[in-house]
Write an enzyme that holds these catalytic residues in place. Structure first.
Site, PDB file in Angstrom:
ATOM      1  N   SER A   1     -23.253  -8.266 -59.978  1.00 36.34           N
ATOM      2  CA  SER A   1     -22.818  -9.536 -60.548  1.00 36.34           C
ATOM      3  C   SER A   1     -23.988 -10.501 -60.550  1.00 36.34           C
ATOM      4  CB  SER A   1     -21.668 -10.127 -59.729  1.00 36.34           C
ATOM      5  OG  SER A   1     -21.406 -11.470 -60.099  1.00 36.34           O
TER       6      SER A   1
ATOM      7  N   TYR B   1     -18.360 -12.727 -51.192  1.00 39.57           N
ATOM      8  CA  TYR B   1     -18.548 -11.974 -52.438  1.00 39.57           C
ATOM      9  C   TYR B   1     -20.009 -12.046 -52.875  1.00 39.57           C
ATOM     10  CZ  TYR B   1     -18.056 -10.751 -57.397  1.00 39.57           C
ATOM     11  OH  TYR B   1     -18.189 -10.171 -58.637  1.00 39.57           O
TER      12      TYR B   1
END
Length: 306
Positions: A176, A189
């Site tokens: 990501s 995350y």
């Protein structure tokens, strides 16, 4: 020859070279995509979003598929669709919780029992747990690490010996942009995606010359369950157009076929990542402006996927 004419000549030559390189790359990608026919591809998190889109894209290329996720009915639906797309392929559905070590071992064993090998591993499964740093429970932290980082590491360890024996293979890790530019209230995350980026890069150096490739895919904000109810907020902070899972899947296969070590998808998010690295105070200013007016914090601390 005047300076203007010289400049135009050089500009034209540069454009011609760039066009020739682009055309050659496209041809190389088309040839390489055909080589996925008959390959065995294992995809985690294959029941929705990017994982589902990747399964359909690999099916179009004639790859056999091992589909892993927790929702068996969803996996069976996707497997059926893949077989309709390309009747010559075989699919194997393996319900799996990637946070469970024993289930990871069973997944790899099931793939070997059915196909005898794994040519491509796609570590796609991921979850996100939004919270203020003081509100993060140990369980939230451990589960996010287990799914987002530990599972890709262990699956790589389980699959890699077979790839090394064959002298070929690909390990595709879906990361990501958050691995490069952290998002507030999603810190765990962010850390797992940064760790996956470091793991993929270091592994690429370690495996040089073995025939096994590692590819990091770093998409921006994608229309998946991980984003879900954050759509409106992401638009409010300036990311007006979210990526589709199909776009990420297509770019992933093209990048992997071209041998790109990193596949970045989403130009705004990519630029933001570089700005964060080069000009961190600009990023600080951005968040000071958008946080009070966007409703980001209020939505982020409630946003969690399992």
């Amino acid at each position: 020859m005047s300076r203007n004419n010289t400049f135009l000549t050089l500009l034209g030559a540069g454009a011609g070279i760039a066009l020739a390189v682009t055309v050659a790359r496209r041809r190389r990608i088309r040839r390489a995509l055909d080589e996925y026919a008959g390959k065995v591809v294992l995809i985690t998190g294959a029941s929705a979003g990017i994982g589902e889109a990747l399964a359909l894209e690999f099916a179009r290329r004639g790859a056999h598929l091992v589909l892993a996720a927790r929702r068996q009915s969803q996996l069976e639906r996707i497997a059926s669709t893949c077989e309709q797309i390309h009747p010559g392929i075989e699919t194997l559905v393996v319900p799996t919780d990637v946070s469970d070590e024993a289930q990871l071992e069973r997944l790899v064993q099931a793939a070997h029992d059915r196909f005898g090998r794994i040519d491509v591993l796609v570590n796609n499964a991921g979850i996100i747990q939004g919270a203020e740093v003081t509100g993060l429970s140990r369980e939230m932290i451990e589960r996010t690490f287990a799914v987002n980082l530990y599972a890709p590491i262990r699956l790589t360890q389980l699959v890699l010996p077979g790839m090394l024996e064959c002298g070929s293979g690909q390990i595709i890790n879906i990361g990501s942009v958050a691995g490069l530019a952290s998002l507030p209230y999603f810190l765990v995350y962010d850390v797992t995606k940064a760790g996956l980026r470091a793991w993929t890069e270091g592994l690429r150096h370690e495996l040089h010359g073995t025939g096994v490739e590692t590819i990091l895919v770093a998409p921006g904000f994608v229309e998946t369950d991980v984003v879900a109810d954050m759509h409106r907020v992401y638009r409010a902070i300036g990311f007006f157009r979210l990526l589709s899972p199909q776009t990420v899947a297509r770019r992933t296969l093209e990048g992997a076929a071209a041998g790109d070590p990193v596949v970045r998808v989403g130009w705004m998010e990519t630029v933001a990542g570089y700005i964060t690295t080069l000009f961190p105070r600009l990023t600080d200013l951005y968040w000071r402006i958008v946080l009070p007016i966007s409703g980001y914090r209020e939505m982020a601390i409630k946003h969690r996927t399992e």
